[in-house]
Structure formats: C-alpha cells, structure tokens
Design a protein around this motif. Structure first.
Motif, mmCIF file in Angstrom:
data_model
loop_
_atom_site.group_PDB
_atom_site.id
_atom_site.type_symbol
_atom_site.label_atom_id
_atom_site.label_comp_id
_atom_site.label_asym_id
_atom_site.label_seq_id
_atom_site.Cartn_x
_atom_site.Cartn_y
_atom_site.Cartn_z
ATOM 1 N N SER A 30 0.873 -1.175 0.000
ATOM 2 C CA SER A 30 0.000 0.000 0.000
ATOM 3 C C SER A 30 0.910 1.224 0.000
ATOM 4 O O SER A 30 2.085 1.142 0.351
ATOM 5 N N TRP A 42 1.147 5.406 1.234
ATOM 6 C CA TRP A 42 0.508 6.553 1.895
ATOM 7 C C TRP A 42 1.413 7.761 1.734
ATOM 8 O O TRP A 42 2.624 7.643 1.578
ATOM 9 N N THR A 80 -8.826 7.763 2.189
ATOM 10 C CA THR A 80 -8.345 6.488 1.640
ATOM 11 C C THR A 80 -9.098 6.065 0.383
ATOM 12 O O THR A 80 -10.209 6.514 0.128
ATOM 13 N N ALA A 93 -4.057 7.589 1.918
ATOM 14 C CA ALA A 93 -3.582 6.201 1.949
ATOM 15 C C ALA A 93 -4.316 5.401 0.882
ATOM 16 O O ALA A 93 -5.533 5.471 0.769
ATOM 17 N N PHE A 103 -4.796 1.590 -0.237
ATOM 18 C CA PHE A 103 -4.546 0.234 0.241
ATOM 19 C C PHE A 103 -4.686 -0.776 -0.881
ATOM 20 O O PHE A 103 -5.484 -0.601 -1.800
ATOM 21 N N SER A 111 -5.584 -2.390 4.739
ATOM 22 C CA SER A 111 -6.002 -1.530 5.855
ATOM 23 C C SER A 111 -5.673 -2.195 7.194
ATOM 24 O O SER A 111 -5.214 -1.518 8.122
ATOM 25 N N PHE A 156 -1.984 -1.864 7.859
ATOM 26 C CA PHE A 156 -1.689 -0.453 8.139
ATOM 27 C C PHE A 156 -1.983 -0.157 9.606
ATOM 28 O O PHE A 156 -1.178 0.455 10.319
ATOM 29 N N GLU A 182 0.613 -1.820 11.820
ATOM 30 C CA GLU A 182 1.885 -1.110 11.813
ATOM 31 C C GLU A 182 1.786 0.184 12.616
ATOM 32 O O GLU A 182 2.746 0.598 13.270
ATOM 33 N N VAL A 192 5.232 3.554 8.987
ATOM 34 C CA VAL A 192 4.238 4.596 9.291
ATOM 35 C C VAL A 192 4.838 5.649 10.222
ATOM 36 O O VAL A 192 4.135 6.267 11.014
ATOM 37 N N VAL A 236 3.771 0.634 2.519
ATOM 38 C CA VAL A 236 3.462 -0.168 3.702
ATOM 39 C C VAL A 236 3.115 -1.560 3.201
ATOM 40 O O VAL A 236 2.275 -1.695 2.314
#
Lengths: 670, 246
Positions: A230, A232, A253, A302, A304, A314, A317, A320, A328, A585
């Motif tokens: 992903s 961001w 998102t 973001a 995803f 998601s 994310f 993390e 992140v 991510v």
C-alpha cells in the motif's frame, strides 16, 4: 557484339520480370521451416486463467487435476448433454453461471469435464445486464454489524469462491472465433479419426504436492500469501518525524485492487479504481490549493491494496500504526480525527446529475463535521449538478469498504464512505472481468467534492476564504488520462503519464493484488512491487512534495538528507530529489509472519478480532500456464501407420531376397 | 501423432531402402561407399540449385508455372550430374579392372556393375527421402497431426512419406537403367531416366490443386511401377544375353 549485348539485355529483362511476377503479392500462407510447421500445427490460444487459491480450510478456484496437461476435444455446451468422454466445454458468458451451477449439482456431468473455455463477446452482442461472481454481501464476515444477510450485491452468484478441479479459461475475442470454428469442425464429423482438441496447462504446485490449505502450503513452500504494498503520503510533508507533533490527522483512503473469477482480468473500473482516480485527482487539486502547506490539520492519503481479499492493506496499516513501525513513521493512530474513504464513484451520473451517497459510521461530532463539510463543498459548486446525500437510514451500516477494518479495530472510529449507490450496488458487474465502463465526469465530480471537503475539514474553524475554496478545481484532463492509463489496454500503462514516473512492465493494466514476494519491509526491493503501486508512490510523492534544498539533484546518489526522497528513479537519469513523506506499507494478513525465509500462520489472537475470521488467502505456485489448440489423431490410426511402415519394410525385404535368389539361379543355370 | 506414428512414417519412406541396404549393399564395403558418395553428390546438387534460385524464393504466387520452371531446371541440372557421375564411374571401373588384372583376380562382373549402379541410385533416393520427408518429420512425433487445406483427406506427413517412397524407387532403379544405357549406348535407356525423373517431378504439381493428391500420388506410383518393370526387363535381357555369350 551489339547483338550479343542485345540478347543479354533481353535475358536480363526477362529474368527481372520473372522475379517480379514470382514475388507477386498474392497472399499465400507459406511455411518456410519446420518451426513454421510446428506453429501452424499447435495454435497457442489467448486466454485468461482462473487459478488455485487456498485458505485455512481448503481451496477455491481452478486447476488441472494432477501434474499432467489436460487434453480434451472441444464441444459446445448445447451439445454437451451426452458426453461420452472427457471434453473441453465451450460456454458463452450468458450460460456460464447456470453451467457452473449444474457442475456443482450433477457429479456425473462434472466427471466428464476436462476443461472449460468461456467465450468473450463485445458488449453489444452478449447483452448481459449484469454478472457478478462475488457473494451477495461481499466479505460479510468482516462486517462490524450483525445483519450479514443484507444483500449489497443482489446479482452476486458467489461462483468465484467455489472449488473446481478442472481448468477454466476466459478467451479473448479473437480466440473465441478460432475455438468456435474448431468446435463446429468437430461436430461436422468429416473425419472420424481426428478431433480438434484443447490442451490445458494449468498445473498448480499445491495440487502436485497435495498441500490443500494455506497452512500446509505455506509450510511446504508451494504457495505464497496474497498481498502487496500500500502507499501513503502526507500533505504537507511531515517535517519533523522525531518529535511527536500533535496535529490532528484527516485520513483520506481509497483502494487499488479488485478481484474477479479470472486472475489476469481484474480491471475493477467502478469498484474500486474510480475511487482511486478520484483520490489522485483530488490530491493533485489540493496540492495547488492556497495554503495547502499550512493547514490546521494534517492531510494523509492512503491507498490500500489487498482490500478485496480480507482488507489486507487496511488491517496491516492499522497493525503497523500500533507497532509504531518505520513504514508509518510520523503517524499516530490516536491523532486520526476522521476517515474519508472514496469507494465506487464511477456510475453516479444519471440525467445530468452527479449524485454521491455518504455512508457514515455511528453519528458523532466527527461524522457530523464531515457531513457538514460535504454539504458546504456541494454548495460551493453552484450549478455543476453535483449532489451528495446521506445514505438511507434503513441500511444496516456501511457498505463493504476498508472502513469496516477500521471499525473492527476501533468501534469508536468515525468515518464516511462515499459511494455512487445508496441501498444496493449500482455496479452490475461487481468483481467481474466485465467491470470496465465508468463515466469520467462522475469521477471528476467526486474528486472535486472530496478535494473541497478535505480542504474544509483540514482548515479548522473556517480559516479559509470562499475564494480559496472555489479555486480548488480538479483537472479533468488528468482524470481522462488516468482512466486511459489504468483502465484500458491502449495506451494502458505505457501512457505518457505513467512513463513519466516509472518503467512499466506491461501495457495492459490488471488490478489483482498478486502475491507478496520476498520479505515484507518498509523499504522493499522495487522489482517486487507491481507497476500500479510504484506509479502511485511516485505520483503522490511528486504531488505532495516541496522542493528540496539540493533542488533537482539527480538521484539516487544525492538524496541523503532526512525527509528527502528520490522520485522517478527508474527513468534514466531523470530522478529528482524532493522533500516528501510518501511510504510503502506492506499489505498482508495480520495472521501471517515472515520468519527465517518463510511464512508462518499465527494462532488467532482475541485482540485481533478481524484476524480471527480471516481466511488467510494464498495463491498456489505455478510454472507455466498455457492453452493450446491442435488436431489430434485417433491412436488406432497411429498404430495402423506403424504397421503399414513395418509391413512395407518387411515386404520389400522379402521381394529383394526373392529377386536376388532368382538372379543367382539364372546365373548358375548353365 | 505420437512416437508410433512418427516411426511409421519414417519406415514408410525409408523402410524399403533399409531392406535393400541390409540385403544387398551391406555385404560389400565398396557399395556402402558408393551409396554415401552418391548421397553427398545429390545433396551438393541441391545446394547448387538452391544457390541459383535463392534470389527468386520464396515464390509468392498461386500460379503453377513458376514451380514448373523450378522443377525443370532442377531436373536438368541433376540429370547433367548423372552423366558426370557415370564418367567418374567409368574411369573408376577402368582403374578397378586394371587392379584386378594385376593381382590376378576376376574383373567386375555384370552383376557387380549393376549393383554399383543400384547403390548409386539408392544414394540419390535416400538423400531425396531424408531431405524432403525425414527433415519435416520431427513434429510428427508430437501429439498433433496436420492436414493441408488442399489435401484434407490424408495427413500431411503421410502424403510426404508416400511421395518420398515413390521417389526412392524411381531414383534407385533409373540409375540402373541409365548406367546400362550409357554402357550399351542404348538411346532408349539413356533417355528413360531423365524423362521419368522429369515427368515424376511435374506430376507432383498436381498436388497444388485442391484435392489433387488423390490423383497425383497414384500417378507417381504408376511411374515408379513403370520404372521397376523396365528395369526388370532390362536386367533379364542383359543377363540372358550374358549367359548366351558365355
């Protein structure tokens, strides 16, 4: 002497004319070598396979039943009632669903199926009103509310979640006509000894190794988990990563992956790529807005991946964020005020009005603020025919979306999902290979609305002027370009916009999440990341960047200062250093862990409620996937030929021996 | 068509040559050498012809007469080479006879000379079969078969093997007839070989027409049968002549 020259000239002229007439361009199919002959004999058919996917309890999808290729004569479905041998069934798209239903119910019929070929016709011809192989409530097990019988996708048949032990291929339009001809020739029965057969090579390693669920196949290294990366990005870039800034965050998102019955044809134009394009256009509009680098709240975008397969992006994310990992760095979960998700927005155009629906979580100050911001933004478009309405109160809750993962993690979270539908999907081709048509003006409308809404949300207490708000406009040619790049094969990913940032590996875009290669990390090897995530990273990095001190230095050598990134590293020598906060991510199931070069499935953990119902999808490894067509002879014919060859040889030998004896006798007769 | 069919086609084209080799040629080393050198000479002639025709190939035309010219020129060239082959053989024969005289062994019999001619013809035939049939046969060992549009009743590989067998027969026995004609100075026998070769070559053009292979192949075998009969009659005549002389 002159006459000799004359004769020579005549000869030359004749030869020249001869040459010209001999190379006359009447198109004759010429085979000039043995490889040409082989290519004429074996026709490689253009097809999109359905592959073997596994979860914790078993398998879905399609595969060859063993380790060998499947060879079966081609039969059209209408003649398939009395099948005497293993056959390759040619099915039209209209009949596909009922055919699969019949296969599940009738095991005698299913036993005679060697493979299935699905025809592809242009939309005008097949007149299909809707086709969706996903369920009626996609990913219902992840919903934060109990009414899982609600039908968001009433047209859904659920066929893509079943297990088939034969190969299924979707044909391209050109190969459909080739196969129809082959099937008709088989029916005509001109030659009893030959048949046109299809050879399916869809051998899956999990079938060969008999590892029939995710846990055993990951242990046996015969499969890989679904996942990807992903992306961001923060606007403006988060300058000071070490000190915990207390700026509240507005998270916008979208998702970049879709799913379909056929792995390589997951376009997902409406669901969810229309949302993705809206978000990209909104980022572009906001980056040019006045005061975008001094907003009161931090805007974070973001995108995803893996959302169609258990909200992998998601969920990871959020995990993390909890672990405060490098990927992140700079974000704090507790500072997220509200989430604005852009879902399917490509079909919201009807009778000149572009209508969007805002599906919200439980009412709270934050959701009210978002709804007010949406209203303000809508009003600022005085006569553009853009309308945003609250979703119907009788809906059980939010539609399937990444926000469900946020809610499962934190039931108090507040967010809004923007969709082009109210109570049921308007997309009649949800998660199918036919989800290819959207209206770009609907996307422009959604993007404009989201851009202004985010600007309003990020500017506390109306610290913005109407003039500044009205100056935020979405570039509609950018939207058109993105549609061309991400949703068509021409120009596809070799369009100018994408090539400006990356070196794409294919032209035809495909939005299937794929498998996670190598070790998941926040600075992954670029070769393991797909074209679309790399494009998104570079695009967002450029749009949210502020020029660096070492402005425009060529990368990747000179971008060593913190907060600096090298964008466009793949374009030869045109990489640029900028200050931006844009990160990859990893996106994969929270039930998996990469440890000592292999994947392990973790036990369910009650603190991860969504992980407890996660099926943990993996895709089987495979070597080659190919579909070929050729004419095959009856084996009895082969043996007859061999017998003929032997007998000719033996008879000739006898004849020679007899002749030799006769001659010797004649010579000795004296 | 699988390995079985592939072997079958190879045997159809070259089986009789194999039988002939085992039954007659393999007994005498000199004959083996003759087969090999005649194969080589034939292949070299093909190389020479293709070098000349390179400029005009591929023939992108549906008319039949360019192929006719191609065949005519090739046959003329190869027949010329046959005469050359005969001249070399004649000199070799004299050398062998002189050698035999020196070591007090018998000279070449008539049957020996015919066997040498047979070996020469076999070399030509095998080269033809290998070049025009065997080299195309590799795909036949795979699972698929192939039908040409213009000959949709018989698989391509079968047609090619059957035609190759016909030509092997023709090449083998016309060499015997031709050598005999040159030795006896018999005009009929001398002209038989070139004419049969040319006619057989032209007959293959019938295969260019749709469904022509049904007609062309039997006609080719008619020519082969003609060759066999003429050769048989000639051998019988020469042997009885020889007997009556002794």
């Amino acid at each position: 002497m002159a006459s000799k020259l004359f004769h020579f000239c005549v000869l030359l002229c004749f030869l020249a004319r001869l040459h010209a007439s001999l190379s006359a361009s009447e198109e004759v199919a010429l085979l000039q070598s043995v490889p040409d002959l082989e290519n004429a004999m074996y026709i490689v058919v253009d097809g999109f396979p359905c592959v073997r996917l596994l979860n914790l309890s078993g398998e879905i999808g399609c595969s060859n039943p063993g380790r060998d290729k499947v060879v079966a004569p081609i039969v059209r479905l209408k003649n398939a009632d009395k099948l005497s041998q293993l056959s390759a069934i040619l099915v039209s798209l209209n009949e596909f669903d009922s055919f699969l239903a019949r296969v599940s119910n009738d095991s005698n019929f299913a036993r005679r199926i060697g493979g299935v070929l699905v025809e592809s016709e242009s939309e005008i011809k097949n007149g299909l009103k809707g086709f969706s192989p996903d369920q009626k409530f996609p990913q219902a097990e992840f919903s934060p509310y109990r009414s899982i019988n609600y039908q968001w996708n009433p047209i859904g048949s659920g066929r893509m979640w079943k297990n088939y032990n034969f190969p299924i291929f979707l044909l391209s339009e050109s190969s459909t006509s080739i196969l129809k001809e082959a099937a008709i020739k088989n029916e005509d029965h001109q030659n009893v000894y030959t048949a046109n057969v299809a050879e399916f090579d869809l051998v899956m390693q999990t079938t060969k190794a008999r590892t029939l669920d995710s846990e055993s196949c990951l242990k046996g290294e015969t499969c890989l988990p679904l996942g990807g990366y992903s992306v961001w990005s923060a606007l403006p870039p988060i300058q000071d990563l070490s000190s915990e800034s207390s700026k509240r965050i507005i998270l916008a998102t979208a998702s970049m992956d879709s799913a379909s019955f056929f792995r390589d044809k997951s376009l997902g134009a409406d669901s969810p790529i229309s949302g993705l394009i809206s978000l990209l256009a909104a980022v572009d509009a906001l980056s040019h807005a006045e005061g975008s680098h001094s907003l009161d709240k931090q805007l974070v975008f973001a995108i995803f991946t893996g959302e169609a397969w258990g909200y992998l992006g998601s969920r990871r994310f959020l995990l993390e964020l909890d672990q405060h990992s490098d990927a992140v760095n700079g974000l704090n979960n507790s500072l997220i005020d509200t989430i604005v998700e852009i879902g399917s927005v490509g079909k919201g155009f009807s009778q000149g009005i572009k209508r969007l629906f805002a599906h919200t979580t439980r009412a709270s100050t934050a959701t009210n603020e978002t709804l007010n911001a949406l209203q303000l933004a809508q009003d600022s478009f005085q006569s553009s025919g853009i309308e945003v309405l609250s979703a119907n109160a009788s809906n059980p809750g939010i539609p399937p979306s990444s926000l469900m993962a946020f809610l499962k993690k934190n039931p108090e979270a507040s967010g809004v999902v923007l969709e082009d539908f109210d109570t049921v999907f308007t997309n009649q081709f949800y998660h199918s290979h036919l989800d290819a048509n959207i209206n770009s003006s609907a996307i422009v409308a959604a993007a404009s609305l989201v851009a202004r809404t985010l600007y309003i949300l990020a500017s506390e207490k109306k610290h913005f002027t109407t003039a500044a708000l009205n100056a935020i406009n979405v570039n509609s040619s950018l939207v058109e370009e993105l549609v061309g790049c991400l949703l068509t094969c021409e120009p596809g990913l070799s369009c100018g916009l994408v090539k400006h940032y990356i070196l794409p590996s294919t032209a035809c875009p495909n939005h299937y999440v794929g498998v996670l290669l190598g070790e998941p990390s926040s600075t992954p090897y670029l070769g393991y990341i797909g074209d679309v995530p790399r494009f998104l990273w570079n695009f967002l990095a450029e749009k949210t960047s502020i020029p660096a001190d070492s402005a425009g230095s060529a990368c990747p050598n000179n971008c060593t200062n913190t907060g600096q990134l090298c964008i466009r590293p793949e374009t030869d020598g045109k990489g640029v250093c900028v200050v931006s906060t844009t990160r990859y991510v990893p996106a994969y199931s929270t039930r998996l862990k990469y440890e000592s070069e292999s994947w392990k499935v973790l036990a369910p953990n009650s603190s991860d409620s969504i992980g407890m119902v996660d099926p943990v999808w993996t895709e089987s490894n495979w070597d080659v996937i190919r579909l070929r067509l050729y004419t095959k002879q009856d084996s009895s014919y082969d043996w007859i030929v061999l017998l003929a060859g032997f007998s000719v040889t033996v008879l000739a030998y006898l004849a020679i021996v007899i002749t030799r004896a006769l001659i010797n006798k004649a010579l000795k007769m004296d | 068509m699988t390995v079985a069919a592939g072997i079958g086609y190879a045997l159809l084209a070259l089986g009789p040559s194999l039988s002939l080799f085992i039954a007659v040629i393999s007994k005498k080393p000199f004959l083996i050498l003759t087969v090999l050198s005649s194969t080589l000479v034939w292949l070299m002639s093909l190389i020479a012809i293709s070098a000349v025709w390179r400029a005009f190939l591929p023939l992108k035309t549906t008319a039949w007469w360019p192929y006719g010219i191609l065949i005519l020129s090739s046959v003329v060239f190869q027949e010329g080479l046959r005469i050359l082959f005969w001249r070399v053989y004649k000199r070799l024969e004299d050398v062998l006879d002189a050698f035999a005289d020196r070591v007090s062994k018998p000279r070449l019999f008539l049957t020996d000379k015919m066997q040498i001619a047979l070996a020469g013809g076999l070399g030509h035939g095998v080269a033809h079969a290998v070049f025009f049939c065997l080299s195309l046969l590799t795909p036949a060992f795979g699972p698929a078969t192939y039908y040409v549009e213009k000959c949709s009743q018989i698989p391509f590989f079968l047609v090619s093997a059957v035609i190759a067998l016909g030509f092997v027969t023709i090449h083998t026995f016309t060499m015997v007839i031709a050598f005999n004609g040159y030795a006896e100075k018999n005009i009929v026998d001398q002209l038989f070989a070139p004419i049969v070769h040319l006619v057989a070559g032209m007959l293959t053009l019938i295969n260019l027409a749709s469904g022509g292979c049904i007609v062309g192949i039997p006609l080719l075998y008619f020519m082969a049968a003609l060759t066999l009969m003429h050769c048989g009659k000639m051998v019988q005549r020469r042997l009885t002549q020889n007997q009556s002389r002794q």
